[in-house]
Enzyme design. Structure first.
Site, short mmCIF file in Angstrom:
data_model
loop_
_atom_site.label_atom_id
_atom_site.label_comp_id
_atom_site.label_asym_id
_atom_site.label_seq_id
_atom_site.Cartn_x
_atom_site.Cartn_y
_atom_site.Cartn_z
N ASP A 116 18.88 1.80 53.52
CA ASP A 116 19.31 0.67 54.35
C ASP A 116 18.63 -0.59 53.84
O ASP A 116 17.84 -0.54 52.89
CB ASP A 116 19.01 0.93 55.83
CG ASP A 116 20.06 0.26 56.74
OD1 ASP A 116 20.36 -0.93 56.52
OD2 ASP A 116 20.60 0.93 57.64
N VAL B 225 28.19 1.59 55.37
CA VAL B 225 27.65 0.30 55.83
C VAL B 225 28.66 -0.37 56.78
O VAL B 225 29.74 0.16 57.04
CB VAL B 225 27.31 -0.63 54.63
CG1 VAL B 225 26.28 0.03 53.74
CG2 VAL B 225 28.56 -1.00 53.83
N LYS C 266 30.49 -4.18 51.82
CA LYS C 266 30.83 -2.96 51.09
C LYS C 266 30.87 -3.22 49.57
O LYS C 266 30.46 -2.38 48.78
CB LYS C 266 32.17 -2.39 51.58
CG LYS C 266 32.08 -1.78 52.98
CD LYS C 266 33.40 -1.16 53.42
CE LYS C 266 33.33 -0.64 54.84
NZ LYS C 266 32.47 0.55 55.00
N SER D 279 36.83 3.19 58.01
CA SER D 279 37.86 3.70 58.93
C SER D 279 39.03 2.73 59.03
O SER D 279 40.05 3.05 59.62
CB SER D 279 37.27 3.95 60.32
OG SER D 279 36.69 2.76 60.82
N HIS E 170 36.19 10.04 55.28
CA HIS E 170 36.17 9.45 56.63
C HIS E 170 35.69 10.47 57.65
O HIS E 170 36.39 11.42 57.98
CB HIS E 170 37.57 8.94 56.98
CG HIS E 170 37.65 8.32 58.34
ND1 HIS E 170 38.78 8.41 59.13
CD2 HIS E 170 36.74 7.62 59.06
CE1 HIS E 170 38.54 7.77 60.27
NE2 HIS E 170 37.32 7.29 60.25
#
Length: 739
Positions: free
Chosen positions: A356, A413, A420, A442, A463
């Site tokens: 992260d 993310v 992204k 998504s 996904h």
């Protein structure tokens, strides 16, 4: 005499050890050959005076998965072919075939020699029914030992004596709970219910079973002894009067009459306990024959057993690509989704680098895994050493250099193209050329995101659904340039973490979200029409959905629905979203601050526990309400299922999903589409394309264009085709190639 699936060894005390070990299979199952051989063994044991008793166990880590379900499919196929010629003869043949296992186990039970089942691992369905027919049952004291009669989960029920032996060994309430839910039992639970006699150390399992025989185990079942009394009392007793009326009501409440097999279980137990045992077995056999002929059984066996197994085994995996053995996986983004993916990856024993923007955020993501495994520890579902191992496999970091050596990186993310793009470029800078990069987006098309990649053939969508640790489905999304190696690696990863993969071509919303949004949208329309909110939610559950569409919107967040609708308008224009529905969502979010479960108020109110959620009373103030008696409740149910099924048909027409197994299994695992139907496409096939199109046209006339049947369905209706004929996944004896 030698056997293919069993070995028979007799010790100095005259006790035979029958070891079940089917060649070429990871798990023992009852095939026709296995049943013939067991029948021969029973005859041999019975006729040999030197044999004093028998212990039956498994030569594998598991005991047995029960009956080979493809046997049932074969029986159903034969029945369907013969029914048109002579219905009575076909039904009689089905009845006789259904009783083969029942007869074999009863023969074992009454052979005059004591049999003991030594259960060393998973023991399911017909294998547990066989164990219940043995005179003694010993289970190994191990977490690997699980016993169940789970047939109700695939539309049938334990039809080889299970509905008769279980309620004669334990009280009727526990028996009904176990049989109607498919409940899995630990050795301790099974022993407390009286279903097994002893629990032994794994190394002493067979010896403990033999000791039962040496100590004079009677070769007679309790129900075959004079004066046998049912545990917990007779059907017509004060206990029975307290149990049966509410049991019938509870079953109705839980199933809404959608699962014939569950109702048949109650009938089998109730009627069977009123008569002698052999008559009871015949009652069970008749109900089993009846259930085998239902649409629900055929659809559920196909989707929830056969197709599910095929997909889990990699039915859609490209041939000729070596399997990936994962040594290290990277997860970008340690938020709720990323942390969940890290947890299931580490749980599968794969080292994870959880990245992260700073160490604090990454460590917080690892703490999510600590919380999940600690919860499992409290519930007795994990051991301290398992917790230590899992957490040791997760390395939090803020440095992209730590991704070096990863076989696969999953990006989870924030849903922003710029964020992204940056994550993709920074990760690819340190990854080996063969590494695969997957996005958990998504909403953003994979082909668009792949433009950020220097190697688009290695770029794919994976996904997940929330919460990751509980949701069993994963959509694998192919971009325009995604290669076979990327697809194979993605499927290998999903299988490694014990989830079910479906392969979907790139489109807005992919497959699952398109169907879910239709479900929610139809509920919004109903609210706007003035249908009382409780009727909408109850109609959904009566139709077989696990969660009502308003409750589901709350779970996913109403403000997220608002964002998706606004983005859709920006991308596709004003006509892409119904303005009345947009107004409803804006009213909920902007005027009333109702975002869903996350802020404690959405379509439902969420008071502090232990109080339960309840529909927000203000909903009925938003639109003039129809009188409940003027609402066609059955039509509400139909609308909710048909709108989803039509979207699934459109997805097939557009080539987004190419295999009906994936459409069906995906619809059940992702959002619980009425499992008794076998899934969204099986729902159409069950009704028949012609009849379904007629229903859709009627709904289109009353409620609008979303019920317009696609050209594919019209063509199928004209030709009398089903989805499994039109898109046969087994063409030329092979599974369909990747989309």
């Amino acid at each position: 005499m030698s056997y293919t699936n069993f070995t028979l060894d007799i010790d100095a005390d005259g006790i035979a050890l029958v070891t079940w070990d089917m060649p070429g299979r990871s798990m023992n199952v009852f095939t026709e050959e296995a049943m013939r051989e067991l029948n021969a063994i029973v005859d041999h044991v019975t006729g040999d005076a030197a044999i004093k008793g028998v212990v039956i166990t498994s030569g594998k880590d598991t005991f047995s998965g029960g009956a080979d379900i493809t046997l049932l499919q074969k029986m159903l196929t034969t029945f369907a072919a013969e029914k048109g010629k002579d219905a009575e003869k076909a039904t009689k043949a089905l009845f006789d075939n259904a009783g083969m296992m029942t007869g074999l186990f009863r023969k074992l039970e009454t052979c005059g020699k004591p049999w003991v089942s030594a259960i060393n691992g998973t023991c399911m369905g017909g294998a547990f029914e066989m164990s219940l027919a043995c005179h003694g049952r010993v289970a190994a004291d191990s977490d690997k030992v699980k016993m169940a009669l789970p047939e109700v989960k695939i539309g049938i029920f334990p039809g080889a004596g299970g509905t008769q032996r279980v309620p004669r060994l334990t009280d009727q309430q526990q028996a009904l709970q176990m049989l109607t839910s498919g409940q899995t039992l630990s050795p301790q639970k099974a022993k407390s219910m009286g279903l097994i006699h002893e629990i032994a150390e794994p190394a002493k399992l067979v010896e403990t079973a033999k000791a039962m025989i040496r100590n004079g185990l009677k070769p007679v079942a309790p129900w075959d002894e004079k004066g046998f009394k049912l545990p917990g009392g007779q059907i017509y007793s004060p206990a029975g009067f307290n149990l049966w009326p509410p049991a019938i009501a509870i079953l109705r409440r839980e199933t809404h009459g959608n699962y014939p097999a569950a109702a048949a279980i109650l009938k089998c137990v109730y009627e069977g306990l009123l008569v002698p045992f052999d008559t009871a077995l015949r009652i069970e056999q008749r109900y089993f024959t009846e259930i085998m002929q239902t649409r629900e059984a055929a659809a559920m066996i196909r989707s929830l057993f056969v197709s599910l197994q095929e997909l889990n085994k990699g039915a859609r995996r490209p041939a000729g690509v070596l399997e990936t053995k994962f040594k290290k996986i990277g997860i970008l983004g340690a938020g709720f989704m990323g942390a969940g993916i890290a947890y299931v990856t580490a749980k599968a024993g794969i080292p994870v680098v959880l990245l992260d923007r700073d160490m604090e955020s990454a460590a917080k993501g690892k703490a999510h895994s600590d919380s999940l495994i600690s919860d499992q520890l409290k519930k007795g579902r994990a051991k301290p050493e398992e917790k230590d191992k899992l957490l040791s496999l997760i390395t939090p970091t803020a440095d992209y250099a730590d991704l070096a050596g990863c076989d696969l990186v999953v990006e989870a993310v924030f849903e922003d193209s710029g964020v992204k793009k940056s994550a993709t470029e920074q990760a690819e800078a340190v990854l080996k050329p063969s590494a695969i990069f997957a996005s958990n987006t998504s909403t953003i098309p994979i082909s668009a995101l792949a433009k950020n990649s220097a190697r688009p053939k290695n770029f794919i969508g994976i996904h997940f659904f929330s919460p990751v640790d509980k949701m069993m489905l994963v959509e694998i999304i192919l971009g325009k340039k995604t290669g076979d190696k990327a697809l194979a690696t993605a499927i290998d990863f999903v299988r490694a973490i014990k989830k079910t993969p479906i392969v979907v071509n790139d489109t807005r919303g992919f497959y699952v979200n398109r169907c879910v949004l239709r479900y929610m949208s139809e509920a919004y329309k109903m609210l706007i029409e003035g249908v009382p909110a409780p009727m909408i939610e109850n109609a959904a559950k009566a139709a077989g959905m696990p969660v009502g569409p308003l409750a589901l919107t709350d779970e996913t967040a109403i403000d997220l629905a608002q964002k998706i609708m606004k983005q859709t308008i920006r991308d596709l224009g004003d006509k892409a979203v119904d303005p009345k529905q947009m107004a409803l969502i804006n009213t909920m979010v902007d005027d009333h601050g109702r975002f869903g479960r996350k802020n404690g108020k959405g379509f439902y109110d969420y008071p502090a526990k232990p109080a339960k959620k309840k529909l927000w009373p203000g909903l009925k103030e938003l639109y003039p309400q129809l009188a409940p008696e003027k609402v066609d409740y059955e039509e509400l149910q139909q609308r909710l299922l048909v709108t989803i099924a039509l979207e699934a048909a459109r997805v097939m027409e557009e080539g987004i999903v190419t295999d009906p197994r994936e459409a069906d299994v995906g619809s059940i695992l992702a959002f619980g589409f009425a499992p008794y139907t076998g899934g969204a496409l099986s729902y159409i096939d069950g009704i028949g394309a012609k009849a379904f199109v007629k229903i859709a046209k009627g709904l289109q006339k009353k409620y609008g264009a979303e019920f317009k049947a696609p050209k594919l369905l019209l063509d199928m209706a004209e030709k009398g085709e089903s989805f499994y004929e039109r898109f046969d996944p087994y063409t030329n004896g092979e599974t369909r190639k990747a989309a």
